[in-house]
Design a protein around this motif. Structure first.
Motif, mmCIF file in Angstrom:
data_model
loop_
_atom_site.group_PDB
_atom_site.id
_atom_site.type_symbol
_atom_site.label_atom_id
_atom_site.label_comp_id
_atom_site.label_asym_id
_atom_site.label_seq_id
_atom_site.Cartn_x
_atom_site.Cartn_y
_atom_site.Cartn_z
ATOM 1 N N ILE A 237 1.988 6.493 -7.016
ATOM 2 C CA ILE A 237 0.902 7.312 -7.566
ATOM 3 C C ILE A 237 1.136 8.790 -7.262
ATOM 4 N N TRP A 238 1.584 9.073 -6.050
ATOM 5 C CA TRP A 238 1.791 10.459 -5.627
ATOM 6 C C TRP A 238 2.920 11.128 -6.420
ATOM 7 N N ASN A 239 3.934 10.351 -6.774
ATOM 8 C CA ASN A 239 5.096 10.901 -7.481
ATOM 9 C C ASN A 239 5.190 10.371 -8.916
ATOM 10 N N TRP A 240 4.054 10.079 -9.521
ATOM 11 C CA TRP A 240 4.044 9.402 -10.815
ATOM 12 C C TRP A 240 4.788 10.181 -11.898
ATOM 13 N N SER A 241 4.509 11.464 -12.027
ATOM 14 C CA SER A 241 5.149 12.258 -13.084
ATOM 15 C C SER A 241 6.663 12.333 -12.876
ATOM 16 N N PRO B 197 7.148 1.388 -11.770
ATOM 17 C CA PRO B 197 7.026 0.928 -10.376
ATOM 18 C C PRO B 197 7.567 -0.482 -10.152
ATOM 19 N N PHE B 198 8.400 -0.973 -11.086
ATOM 20 C CA PHE B 198 8.837 -2.370 -11.028
ATOM 21 C C PHE B 198 9.949 -2.615 -10.015
ATOM 22 N N PHE C 31 0.829 -1.204 0.000
ATOM 23 C CA PHE C 31 0.000 0.000 0.000
ATOM 24 C C PHE C 31 0.868 1.261 0.000
ATOM 25 N N LEU C 32 1.877 1.289 0.868
ATOM 26 C CA LEU C 32 2.748 2.464 0.952
ATOM 27 C C LEU C 32 3.498 2.692 -0.357
ATOM 28 N N TYR C 33 3.996 1.614 -0.929
ATOM 29 C CA TYR C 33 4.741 1.743 -2.187
ATOM 30 C C TYR C 33 3.819 2.186 -3.320
#
Length: 210
Positions: A48-52, A79-80, A41-43
């Motif tokens: 998502i929060w730092n996607w760009s 995100p791999f 969940f944290l990852y």
């Protein structure tokens, strides 16, 4: 009277729901996979929060690889990167299991190990990802302090302290699980828990430099 009864009924329902939610949370916390799910969940939230920003980082790595004529590993991209953490856990479990199996060839230790296989695996999952969560959250907090002059010192102190705590807790886990019927002390229960994390770190570092 009806209003009072209705109020009491609503109050009882609220108390019942609170207890039910509390019990569910306690069950989830006690689950051996609770910290694994928490880390996922944290990852996921972090990505998502730092996607760009992460996509820019991925493009930068790909451009550097193209210019240098090298191939880039999929696991080094977001995100791999989480796959590396999961593989490290599998490696840690395999090393721990193998070393314990080797030192449990004696008749007494063999019986102890045979009866503690499942609890050992469950405890290992819980403990490993507990410290992964602590490492993840700690690194995020340290990231806010990266402009301090003593930032590198803080990082080293944090990582060393966390690893030392992990070794101590791992030793406690082995001492708690692998206890003989007569409560005698053996290498399996006394020292092996402190050895396994150190061996695993050396193996991971060796593989990283291959």
């Amino acid at each position: 009277m009806k209003m009072i009864e209705l109020f009491q009924w609503m109050s009882n329902r609220t108390i019942f729901r609170k207890r039910m939610i509390t019990n569910k949370l306690e069950e989830l916390y006690k689950s051996p996979f609770s910290f694994l799910f928490l880390y996922l969940f944290l990852y996921g939230f972090h990505c998502i929060w730092n996607w760009s920003e992460f996509m820019s980082f991925n493009r930068s790595l790909e451009l550097d690889a193209i210019h240098s004529g090298k191939q880039i590993s999929l696991w080094s991209l977001y995100p791999f990167q989480i796959v590396i953490v999961l593989l490290v856990f599998v490696l840690y479990w395999f090393i721990s299991f193998s070393i314990i199996f080797f030192f449990s060839l004696g008749e007494t230790n063999k019986e102890i190990f045979r009866t503690k296989n499942l609890p050992f695996f469950m405890s290992l999952v819980r403990q490993f990802f507990l410290f992964v969560c602590l490492l993840f959250v700690g690194n995020q907090i340290l990231g806010l302090l990266q402009y301090l002059e003593f930032y590198s010192v803080l990082v080293v102190l944090f990582w060393f302290s966390l690893f030392l705590l992990f070794i101590i807790k791992n030793g406690d886990l082995y001492r708690r699980l692998f206890v003989s019927a007569d409560h005698s002390t053996s290498f399996l229960s006394h020292s092996l828990g402190y050895v396994n994390p150190i061996v695993c770190v050396f193996v991971v570092l060796a593989l990283a430099n291959v």
